[in-house]
Design a protein around this motif. Structure first.
Motif, PDB file in Angstrom:
ATOM      1  N   ALA A 198       0.811  -1.225   0.000  1.00 52.78           N
ATOM      2  CA  ALA A 198       0.000   0.000   0.000  1.00 52.78           C
ATOM      3  C   ALA A 198       0.843   1.273   0.000  1.00 52.78           C
ATOM      4  O   ALA A 198       0.381   2.316  -0.498  1.00 52.78           O
ATOM      5  CB  ALA A 198      -0.940  -0.002   1.201  1.00 52.78           C
ATOM      6  N   ASP A 199       2.056   1.233   0.517  1.00 58.94           N
ATOM      7  CA  ASP A 199       2.907   2.425   0.509  1.00 58.94           C
ATOM      8  C   ASP A 199       3.370   2.772  -0.909  1.00 58.94           C
ATOM      9  O   ASP A 199       3.701   3.934  -1.193  1.00 58.94           O
ATOM     10  CB  ASP A 199       4.132   2.221   1.396  1.00 58.94           C
ATOM     11  N   ASP A 200       3.389   1.768  -1.801  1.00 59.30           N
ATOM     12  CA  ASP A 200       3.889   1.974  -3.164  1.00 59.30           C
ATOM     13  C   ASP A 200       2.783   1.883  -4.215  1.00 59.30           C
ATOM     14  O   ASP A 200       2.926   2.424  -5.318  1.00 59.30           O
ATOM     15  CB  ASP A 200       4.954   0.923  -3.498  1.00 59.30           C
ATOM     16  N   VAL A 201       1.705   1.191  -3.878  1.00 60.05           N
ATOM     17  CA  VAL A 201       0.648   0.892  -4.840  1.00 60.05           C
ATOM     18  C   VAL A 201      -0.681   1.442  -4.344  1.00 60.05           C
ATOM     19  O   VAL A 201      -1.119   1.132  -3.228  1.00 60.05           O
ATOM     20  CB  VAL A 201       0.542  -0.633  -5.067  1.00 60.05           C
ATOM     21  N   ASN A 202      -1.312   2.257  -5.171  1.00 63.59           N
ATOM     22  CA  ASN A 202      -2.661   2.753  -4.899  1.00 63.59           C
ATOM     23  C   ASN A 202      -3.629   1.940  -5.742  1.00 63.59           C
ATOM     24  O   ASN A 202      -3.907   2.270  -6.896  1.00 63.59           O
ATOM     25  CB  ASN A 202      -2.749   4.246  -5.231  1.00 63.59           C
ATOM     26  N   PHE A 203      -4.117   0.846  -5.171  1.00 63.99           N
ATOM     27  CA  PHE A 203      -5.001  -0.068  -5.903  1.00 63.99           C
ATOM     28  C   PHE A 203      -6.382   0.556  -6.044  1.00 63.99           C
ATOM     29  O   PHE A 203      -7.010   0.921  -5.059  1.00 63.99           O
ATOM     30  CB  PHE A 203      -5.079  -1.410  -5.157  1.00 63.99           C
ATOM     31  N   GLN A 204      -6.872   0.653  -7.292  1.00 60.53           N
ATOM     32  CA  GLN A 204      -8.125   1.360  -7.540  1.00 60.53           C
ATOM     33  C   GLN A 204      -9.245   0.494  -8.089  1.00 60.53           C
ATOM     34  O   GLN A 204     -10.394   0.926  -8.083  1.00 60.53           O
ATOM     35  CB  GLN A 204      -7.874   2.539  -8.480  1.00 60.53           C
ATOM     36  N   GLY A 205      -8.948  -0.700  -8.579  1.00 61.43           N
ATOM     37  CA  GLY A 205     -10.033  -1.536  -9.082  1.00 61.43           C
ATOM     38  C   GLY A 205      -9.553  -2.552 -10.095  1.00 61.43           C
ATOM     39  O   GLY A 205      -8.401  -3.012 -10.040  1.00 61.43           O
ATOM     40  N   PHE A 206     -10.435  -2.869 -11.055  1.00 65.58           N
ATOM     41  CA  PHE A 206     -10.167  -3.971 -11.981  1.00 65.58           C
ATOM     42  C   PHE A 206     -10.457  -3.562 -13.419  1.00 65.58           C
ATOM     43  O   PHE A 206     -11.299  -2.700 -13.694  1.00 65.58           O
ATOM     44  CB  PHE A 206     -11.037  -5.185 -11.627  1.00 65.58           C
ATOM     45  N   SER A 207      -9.742  -4.222 -14.316  1.00 65.66           N
ATOM     46  CA  SER A 207     -10.011  -4.115 -15.746  1.00 65.66           C
ATOM     47  C   SER A 207     -10.094  -5.520 -16.316  1.00 65.66           C
ATOM     48  O   SER A 207      -9.809  -6.504 -15.629  1.00 65.66           O
ATOM     49  CB  SER A 207      -8.914  -3.307 -16.454  1.00 65.66           C
ATOM     50  N   PHE A 208     -10.471  -5.617 -17.574  1.00 64.35           N
ATOM     51  CA  PHE A 208     -10.550  -6.934 -18.224  1.00 64.35           C
ATOM     52  C   PHE A 208     -10.378  -6.751 -19.719  1.00 64.35           C
ATOM     53  O   PHE A 208     -10.595  -5.663 -20.270  1.00 64.35           O
ATOM     54  CB  PHE A 208     -11.880  -7.631 -17.918  1.00 64.35           C
TER      55      PHE A 208
END
Length: 464
Positions: A198-208
Motif C-alpha cells: 500500500a505504501d507503493d501501490v494505490n489499488f483502484q479496481g479492476f479491468s478486463f
C-alpha cells in the motif's frame, strides 16, 4: 459462353452494393470540395489519408451523452492504437478526455499532445520497465496483467519514491482461455499484494480484456469486476471503486438492412480468386452505433432487474471506457489514384483496377478480411452510366496485394487518373499494417477542418 449484357457478369454474378454511410462533414467535402481533395492527392501522393478531428470531437461528446443518459459515471480514454494521428490526441486533450497507451512511444506522444499523465491509462500485457518508469513518473493509471508485473511495478514506484495507481486485469468468466488477465487464484493473491504494498501501490479496481463486440457480454464481465471490487474492499482495499470496461463498442459503416442482405448472399464468386467462402468471419459493419451500444451496455440487467449502471452507482463504482475505432467513426477517409485498369470483362467478367499504393495502407484487422464497404469513384472525366464490375489491386509485386478482393459494381467505367475514396477508414484501417515495402514512403495524413460561411476547408499535415 453466356452473353454479357448491361450490368451482368459473364459468371452470372452481379456485384452486391455495400454503400458506405456518410457523415455530413464528409458529404460536404466530397460534394463541394472535390478539387481541393484532388489537389491534395496529387500533391501529397497516393494513397492519402484525410483525418477529421471535428468529427472525432463530436463522437466524444455523443458518447459522453449516451453514458450520462444511463446514469453511469464514465471517463473516456481514447485507445491511441486505433490511429497514430497526433490531431486526435490534441482533440482529446482539448476536451478533457484521456488516452489509453500501450507503449512508451504512445505514452510520450500522449503527453506531448497535451494529455496530463493522470488522464492516461497504460495497458498491455507484461509491460517493460521503461514503460513502468514513465507511467510512475507521470501518475498514469497502470493495468497490471500478472503478479510478476505487479512486483516489478511496485519496485519501480518504491525506487522513485512515488505511489503508482493500479488496476488489476482479471480474466472474464466468459473467456477463461484468454492469454490476458489473471485467473481467480492469481487475482486474489494480487489483491493481497496490493494491500501489502500500500505504501507503493494505490489499488483502484479492476479491468478486463474481452474479444468481440457484444455489449451484453461486456456488461456481464463488468458486473464480475464490480463483485471483485466489493470483495477487495472486504480485504482492506477500500479504494477499489473503479472498473475499466475496455473498448469493444461497435460502429456502423453501412445500413443494417443492407448488411443483413449482404451476409445472406455472400459467396466466393463475389471475390477475385478464392478469397472468401460463405460464412466467413468479418467485422459487423452493420451493427449498432457506439451510442446505442453504450446505452445497451449500461442498461443491461445484471442482478435481476437492476441495470449495470444502477448497481455501480449503488456501490460507488466508477467506470473507464477505452474506445478506439468507435471514437473514429466517420473521422477520416482514404484516397487512391487509379494507375491502370485491366479490363477482363470479356473473359473473366470483371476488371482489375490497380491503384498507386498498396493494400497495407487500407487494412481490416478483423481476421484478415477485406475492408468491405464500397469505395466511391470520382472520375477525372465524365462518362455515361454503365455498371462496371471490378476489384481493386495494389501496385506491388505481391499476388495477395488486393485493396478490395470483392467485386465492386462501379456506376461507370474506371479509368487511369480517376480517384477511389474509401470512406470511414480512420479506425485502424489507415496504419494498422502500413509498410515501407518496395521503399515506398508511408502515406501522409492531411488534417481537414471545414471553414465557416462557405470558406475553403483549412488543411495541414498531421504532426505525428
Amino acid at each position: 459462353m453466356p452473353r454479357q449484357g448491361r450490368g451482368t457478369l459473364l459468371t452470372g454474378v452481379r456485384p452486391f452494393p455495400l454503400t458506405a454511410l456518410r457523415h455530413p462533414t464528409v458529404a460536404t467535402l466530397l460534394d463541394d470540395h472535390r478539387a481541393l481533395l484532388g489537389d491534395l492527392l496529387d500533391g501529397l501522393g497516393s494513397p492519402l489519408h484525410v483525418v477529421l478531428p471535428e468529427v472525432f470531437e463530436e463522437n466524444i461528446a455523443r458518447l459522453r451523452q449516451a453514458f450520462a443518459e444511463t446514469g453511469a459515471d464514465v471517463d473516456i480514454l481514447f485507445a491511441k492504437k486505433a490511429n497514430k494521428a497526433g490531431c486526435f490526441v490534441s482533440s482529446a486533450a482539448a476536451l478533457g478526455a484521456g488516452i489509453d497507451a500501450a507503449s512508451s512511444a504512445e505514452l510520450v506522444k500522449a503527453l506531448a499532445g497535451g494529455v496530463p499523465g493522470h488522464r492516461i491509462g497504460v495497458s498491455g500485457p507484461e509491460k517493460d520497465d521503461a514503460l513502468h518508469a514513465l507511467a510512475v513518473r507521470h501518475d498514469c493509471l497502470v493495468a497490471v496483467d500478472s503478479i510478476s508485473e505487479l512486483h516489478r511495478l511496485a519496485a519501480t514506484a518504491r525506487f522513485a519514491h512515488r505511489r503508482v495507481r493500479v488496476l488489476l486485469r482479471a480474466r472474464a468468466g466468459s473467456q477463461p482461455g484468454s492469454r490476458f488477465g489473471m485467473a481467480a487464484a492469481e487475482r486474489d493473491a494480487a489483491v493481497g499484494l496490493c494491500v501489502e504494498f500500500a505504501d507503493d501501490v494505490n489499488f483502484q479496481g479492476f479491468s478486463f480484456h474481452l474479444n468481440g463486440y457484444s455489449p451484453e457480454e461486456r456488461a456481464t464481465a463488468a458486473n464480475e469486476m464490480i463483485e471483485h471490487c466489493l470483495g477487495a474492499r472486504r480485504r482492506g482495499a477500500l479504494s477499489a471503486d473503479l472498473v475499466d470496461i475496455g473498448g469493444g463498442l461497435p460502429m456502423r459503416y453501412v445500413e443494417p438492412r443492407l448488411w443483413d442482405e449482404f451476409l445472406q448472399q455472400n459467396e466466393p464468386a463475389h471475390y477475385h480468386g478464392t478469397k472468401a467462402d460463405k460464412g466467413f468471419s468479418c467485422y459487423p459493419y452493420g451493427g449498432q452505433t457506439p451510442a446505442q451500444a453504450a446505452r445497451t451496455l449500461m442498461n443491461h440487467p445484471v442482478d435481476g432487474d437492476e441495470s449495470l449502471s444502477a448497481k455501480a452507482a449503488r456501490h460507488g463504482i466508477r467506470f473507464l471506457a477505452e474506445p478506439g475505432r468507435s471514437l473514429l467513426d466517420q473521422a477520416g477517409f482514404t484516397m487512391y489514384r487509379v494507375q491502370q485498369v485491366d479490363d477482363r470483362r470479356g473473359t473473366d467478367g470483371y476488371a482489375i483496377v490497380t491503384v498507386a499504393g498498396n493494400s497495407l495502407s487500407l487494412s481490416e484487422p478483423w481476421f484478415n478480411t477485406d475492408f468491405l464497404p464500397d469505395p466511391l469513384l470520382i472520375s477525372a472525366q465524365p462518362s455515361a452510366d454503365e455498371l462496371f464490375p471490378a476489384c481493386v489491386a495494389g501496385s506491388t509485386c505481391l499476388e495477395n496485394d488486393m485493396v478490395t478482393w470483392r467485386k465492386i459494381g462501379f456506376p461507370r467505367p474506371v479509368r487511369p487518373g480517376d480517384h477511389l475514396v474509401y470512406l470511414n477508414t480512420a479506425g485502424y484501417h489507415m496504419d494498422f499494417l502500413e509498410s515501407r515495402f518496395h521503399d515506398a514512403p508511408l502515406p501522409m495524413k492531411a488534417v481537414l477542418r471545414l471553414g465557416d460561411d462557405g470558406a475553403l476547408p483549412r488543411w495541414r499535415l498531421d504532426r505525428i
